[in-house]
Design an enzyme around this catalytic site. Structure first.
Site: not given
Ligand code: F6R
Length: 260
Positions: A67, A136, A138, A143
Site C-alpha cells: 500500500d 481493527n 485490517h 479496513e
Molecule cells: C502497512 C500495512 C498495514 C500494517 C498495519 C500494522 O503496509 O499493510 O496493514 O501492517 O497497520 O501496522 P504496524 O505494523 O505499524 O502495527
C-alpha cells in the site's frame, strides 16, 4: 492456518525472516509482497543481516508493496516508497527498480491501480506476502467491511488507523486520509501468506483473525481461506487466543521437513 507463538518479538522477526530466506533460497528470483509499518521491520533487519553476512543472495528478488498513502509528497520519509527503499531495497541489496510501490501521487489513481495489478500479474504473482495486522483487523489498508473480492484501489483510512499511524508523523493531522492498497482478493492470490504481530494492542485482532468467524468485520480473518497462511506472533499478541497450548504442541511436533 499455522499459528506459531514465540516468547519474544525478536524471535518472531527471526523466524519469519528464516521463512522468507527459505523462499528466496528455493527461488532466487522470488517475488515478495512487502508490508510496511513497524511489524515487519525486524524481518527486514534480519534479512539484511543475512545478506551482509553472505548467507543470502537477494539480488534477483523482486517485490510489490502492499500500500501507499495518497498524496504524500514524494521523498517524504513516511511515504511507503521511502520506507521500502530505506528498510528493504537498500539493506537487502535489491536491484534498483525491482520493487514497485502503488503510486499514491498518480494523476489518474484508478488507472494506476489497474496498472499495479497488471504489473503483479506480469511478474508471475507473489510468492510470499508479508503482512502485519491493524488493531481493527485490517490487512494492507483493507479496513473492516472491505470486500473479500477487492482488488488494488483507493480507500479511506479508518480514524483508528490514522490515530495509530500518527506516531510516524510530527503532527497527527499530517497522516493522509486516503491510501491505495492491494485488495483482499489481490492479497489472497499470493502463493503463501506470512503474518506477524507483536504486543498486546494486536491481541484482539489476532484472536478475531485466527479463531473468530470469517467476516469482513475482521479483514485478517480471510487468511482462514488461504491454503498456506502462517501467523507468527509473540506471547503477548497471543493473549486472547483460546488454543495456544495446541499451537505450541503443533509447533513442537512440526515434522522436520516442514521446518524453516
Ligand atoms: C502497512 C500495512 C498495514 C500494517 C498495519 C500494522 O503496509 O499493510 O496493514 O501492517 O497497520 O501496522 P504496524 O505494523 O505499524 O502495527
Amino acid at each position: 492456518m499455522e499459528i506459531i507463538v514465540l516468547p519474544t518479538p525478536a524471535e518472531v522477526g527471526e523466524l519469519a525472516a528464516r521463512k522468507v530466506a527459505q523462499t528466496i533460497a528455493r527461488k532466487p528470483a522470488a517475488v515478495i509482497g512487502l508490508a510496511t509499518g513497524s511489524s515487519p521491520l525486524a524481518i527486514y533487519a534480519e534479512l539484511g543481516a543475512l545478506v551482509r553476512g553472505g548467507h543470502l543472495d537477494a539480488s534477483q528478488v523482486r517485490g510489490f508493496a502492499l500500500d501507499e498513502y495518497v498524496g504524500i509528497p514524494e521523498g517524504h520519509p513516511q511515504s511507503y516508497a521511502s520506507v521500502i527503499k530505506r528498510e528493504v531495497v537498500e539493506p537487502l541489496g535489491l536491484a534498483p527498480g525491482s520493487v514497485l510501490v502503488p503510486d499514491g501521487r498518480a494523476h489518474d489513481l484508478e488507472a494506476a491501480c489497474v496498472q499495479y495489478e497488471a504489473a503483479m500479474r506480469d511478474a508471475g504473482g507473489v510468492d510470499i506476502q508479508i503482512l502485519g495486522i491493524g488493531a481493527n483487523g485490517h490487512i494492507g489498508f483493507n479496513e473492516p467491511t472491505s470486500s473479500f473480492a477487492s482488488r488494488t484501489r483507493i480507500k479511506t483510512l479508518a480514524p483508528q488507523t490514522r490515530a495509530d499511524n500518527a506516531r510516524f508523523f510530527d503532527n497527527p493531522d499530517e497522516v493522509p486520509m486516503h491510501c491505495v492498497t492491494q485488495g483482499l482478493g489481490t492479497i489472497m492470490e499470493a502463493r503463501e501468506l506470512l503474518l506477524v504481530a507483536q504486543g498486546g494492542r494486536k491481541a484482539a485482532a489476532i484472536a478475531a483473525a485466527a479463531e473468530g468467524p470469517v467476516s469482513s468485520m475482521c479483514p485478517g480473518s480471510i487468511l482462514q481461506f488461504h491454503p498456506y497462511a502462517t501467523v507468527i506472533i509473540d506471547e503477548v499478541a497471543a493473549g486472547q487466543l483460546t488454543l495456544t497450548d495446541y499451537y505450541r504442541h503443533t509447533y513442537a511436533n512440526k515434522p522436520s521437513w516442514q521446518r524453516f
